[in-house]
Design a protein around this motif. Structure first.
Motif, PDB file in Angstrom:
ATOM      1  N   THR A  44       0.821  -1.215   0.000  1.00  0.00           N
ATOM      2  CA  THR A  44       0.000   0.000   0.000  1.00  0.00           C
ATOM      3  C   THR A  44       0.853   1.263   0.000  1.00  0.00           C
ATOM      4  O   THR A  44       0.676   2.138  -0.858  1.00  0.00           O
ATOM      5  CB  THR A  44      -0.972  -0.010   1.178  1.00  0.00           C
ATOM      6  N   LEU A  47       2.988   1.495  -3.399  1.00  0.00           N
ATOM      7  CA  LEU A  47       2.245   1.939  -4.578  1.00  0.00           C
ATOM      8  C   LEU A  47       1.550   3.273  -4.348  1.00  0.00           C
ATOM      9  O   LEU A  47       0.877   3.794  -5.243  1.00  0.00           O
ATOM     10  CB  LEU A  47       1.219   0.881  -4.987  1.00  0.00           C
ATOM     11  N   GLY A  48       1.708   3.813  -3.142  1.00  0.00           N
ATOM     12  CA  GLY A  48       1.106   5.109  -2.846  1.00  0.00           C
ATOM     13  C   GLY A  48      -0.398   5.081  -2.779  1.00  0.00           C
ATOM     14  O   GLY A  48      -1.047   6.134  -2.902  1.00  0.00           O
ATOM     15  N   GLY A  49      -0.979   3.908  -2.599  1.00  0.00           N
ATOM     16  CA  GLY A  49      -2.434   3.812  -2.528  1.00  0.00           C
ATOM     17  C   GLY A  49      -3.122   4.064  -3.854  1.00  0.00           C
ATOM     18  O   GLY A  49      -4.347   4.207  -3.906  1.00  0.00           O
ATOM     19  N   GLU A  50      -2.354   4.122  -4.933  1.00  0.00           N
ATOM     20  CA  GLU A  50      -2.929   4.422  -6.251  1.00  0.00           C
ATOM     21  C   GLU A  50      -3.474   3.158  -6.909  1.00  0.00           C
ATOM     22  O   GLU A  50      -2.953   2.056  -6.719  1.00  0.00           O
ATOM     23  CB  GLU A  50      -1.862   5.031  -7.163  1.00  0.00           C
ATOM     24  N   GLU A  51      -4.501   3.315  -7.697  1.00  0.00           N
ATOM     25  CA  GLU A  51      -4.990   2.236  -8.538  1.00  0.00           C
ATOM     26  C   GLU A  51      -4.364   2.386  -9.914  1.00  0.00           C
ATOM     27  O   GLU A  51      -4.397   3.465 -10.505  1.00  0.00           O
ATOM     28  CB  GLU A  51      -6.521   2.262  -8.638  1.00  0.00           C
ATOM     29  N   VAL A  52      -3.776   1.298 -10.393  1.00  0.00           N
ATOM     30  CA  VAL A  52      -3.097   1.314 -11.686  1.00  0.00           C
ATOM     31  C   VAL A  52      -3.891   0.463 -12.663  1.00  0.00           C
ATOM     32  O   VAL A  52      -4.283  -0.666 -12.347  1.00  0.00           O
ATOM     33  CB  VAL A  52      -1.657   0.767 -11.558  1.00  0.00           C
ATOM     34  N   ARG A 280       8.460   5.388  -2.996  1.00  0.00           N
ATOM     35  CA  ARG A 280       7.084   5.534  -2.548  1.00  0.00           C
ATOM     36  C   ARG A 280       6.270   6.077  -3.701  1.00  0.00           C
ATOM     37  O   ARG A 280       6.545   7.152  -4.223  1.00  0.00           O
ATOM     38  CB  ARG A 280       6.983   6.495  -1.349  1.00  0.00           C
ATOM     39  N   GLY A 281       5.276   5.335  -4.122  1.00  0.00           N
ATOM     40  CA  GLY A 281       4.416   5.780  -5.209  1.00  0.00           C
ATOM     41  C   GLY A 281       4.890   5.256  -6.559  1.00  0.00           C
ATOM     42  O   GLY A 281       6.050   4.885  -6.751  1.00  0.00           O
ATOM     43  N   THR A 282       3.976   5.233  -7.506  1.00  0.00           N
ATOM     44  CA  THR A 282       4.260   4.659  -8.813  1.00  0.00           C
ATOM     45  C   THR A 282       5.287   5.480  -9.604  1.00  0.00           C
ATOM     46  O   THR A 282       6.034   4.921 -10.410  1.00  0.00           O
ATOM     47  CB  THR A 282       2.964   4.531  -9.623  1.00  0.00           C
ATOM     48  N   GLU A 283       5.331   6.795  -9.394  1.00  0.00           N
ATOM     49  CA  GLU A 283       6.301   7.604 -10.132  1.00  0.00           C
ATOM     50  C   GLU A 283       7.727   7.206  -9.771  1.00  0.00           C
ATOM     51  O   GLU A 283       8.600   7.127 -10.650  1.00  0.00           O
ATOM     52  CB  GLU A 283       6.071   9.093  -9.855  1.00  0.00           C
TER      53      GLU A 283
END
Length: 393
Positions: A44, A47-52, A280-283
């Protein structure tokens, strides 16, 4: 569908590599599934809580799975438990036992094989635990066959008579049915692990102990029919730093990378740069995918590495009439090996790992006449027993 099992040394960033692998597949337009049994749920924040788009993330709840399976078994064994005067357990009082996490992970791996994803990436535990998990289906199937041989089911019509003679209840049919169901499920897991489209990726930081640890890990994987399709050197520092401290660390890493390249010459070695922070996060995961040179071969899963074939028996040799069983064990040395024949089984020890393998039918009628380790392949020679081998005119 391809399956990539991501494992490696503890704290080396296995989850990060697994997440980046699945994310890259989704970026390419594939339907990807990221599977994890980590209790702390690192996915979580990673992926930063993002939906991909085209990426599904599933975290296995091994505690819930354990309670479900045990309660179902208790329901099926209700009559026997009542005869024994046993008290039933409630779901609220059940806490999972050691090994439940591995079983839940294997069950999820089997279930995903029936899905419609293009790629399944499994965030596995550290490599020694992963080797134990991969060995578990075969071990449990062997125990089931010894404790409840399937052929004994043929005598089920005689159980009432035998029960009267013995004065105790005989094993109920549900027990054999449960054993058969478990055996089928475990066989399905073995099929996924042994499928040529299933590969293993080893993750390690390039530290002085990494090469030796990965060498041992490779032996354990090979013993159970798995092989790495790539070695991922994670958190690699840039070279040429003006800071003496960073320059020394980078120099040490470069020495280890050279050693890894030599040790795993047949396996692609990929370097993942150190971002100076935990991603942290998709970027930030995208930065790992692209890397400083824009290379994404790491995540393609098409490096050209061919898994060694399964153990196989060589055709009978014309000169001395023996059969040879080939067991790929890359990196093994003679002093690490132990070999014992017991009935129809072969007990093989390689370093800290052990496997009990059932001999093919042809070799059961032979005696072991020798063994040799050459070029990472253990060749065991079997001589046909004249008393058991079919005679020819």
């Amino acid at each position: 569908m391809r399956t990539v099992l991501v494992t490696g040394l503890g704290g080396a960033g296995r989850t990060t590599v697994a997440a980046a692998t699945a994310l890259a597949a989704a970026r390419r337009g594939e339907r990807a599934l990221l599977l994890s049994a980590d209790r702390d749920d690192p996915l979580t924040p990673l992926l930063g809580g993002e939906e991909v788009a085209r990426l599904d993330v599933v975290r296995i709840d091994s505690g819930a799975d354990f309670r479900t399976e045990l309660l179902a078994l208790q329901d099926r064994a209700g009559t026997v438990l009542e005869l024994l005067g046993a008290g039933r357990l409630d779901g609220e009082e059940l806490t999972e036992l050691p090994g439940a996490e591995q079983l839940a992970l294997l069950k999820a791996l089997r279930e995903t094989a029936a899905g419609d994803h293009d790629l399944v990436v499994v965030d596995m535990p550290p490599v020694h635990q992963s080797v134990a998990a991969l060995a578990l289906p075969g071990q449990l199937r062997r125990y089931l066959r010894r404790l409840l041989p399937p052929e004994r089911q043929a005598a089920r019509s005689l159980r009432p008579v035998l029960a009267q003679l013995a004065g105790v209840p005989m094993p109920a049919q549900w027990l054999y049915e449960t054993a058969a169901r478990w055996d089928a499920e475990l066989a399905a897991v073995e099929a996924v692990v042994e499928d040529p489209s299933t590969t293993v990726r080893l993750v390690a930081e390039p530290t002085p102990t990494a090469a030796a640890a990965l060498r041992t890990a490779r032996l354990g994987l090979a013993l159970h029919g798995a092989a790495p399709d790539a070695v991922i050197a994670n958190r690699v520092l840039p070279t040429g730093s003006a800071d003496p401290f960073l320059a020394a660390l980078s120099g040490q890493q470069q020495c280890v990378l050279k050693e890894l390249a030599e040790e795993f010459a047949a396996v692609p070695l990929h370097e993942v740069p150190h971002l100076g922070r935990d991603p942290r996060g998709t970027e930030e995961l995208d930065e790992l995918i692209d890397g400083p040179t824009g290379e994404i071969g790491l995540w393609e899963g098409k490096d050209g590495f061919v898994r060694p074939g399964p153990w196989h028996v060589e055709d009978r040799l014309a000169d001395d009439g023996v059969l040879v069983w080939h067991l790929p064990l890359p990196g093994a040395t003679r002093d690490q090996l132990g070999l014992v024949r017991r009935g129809d089984e072969l007990l093989l020890t390689v370093g800290p790992f052990r496997k009990i393998a059932t001999l093919p039918s042809a070799l059961r009628r032979c005696t072991v006449s020798g063994a040799g380790l050459t070029d990472g392949v253990l060749r065991i020679r079997f001589t046909p027993d004249p008393e058991l081998w079919p005679r020819t005119r």
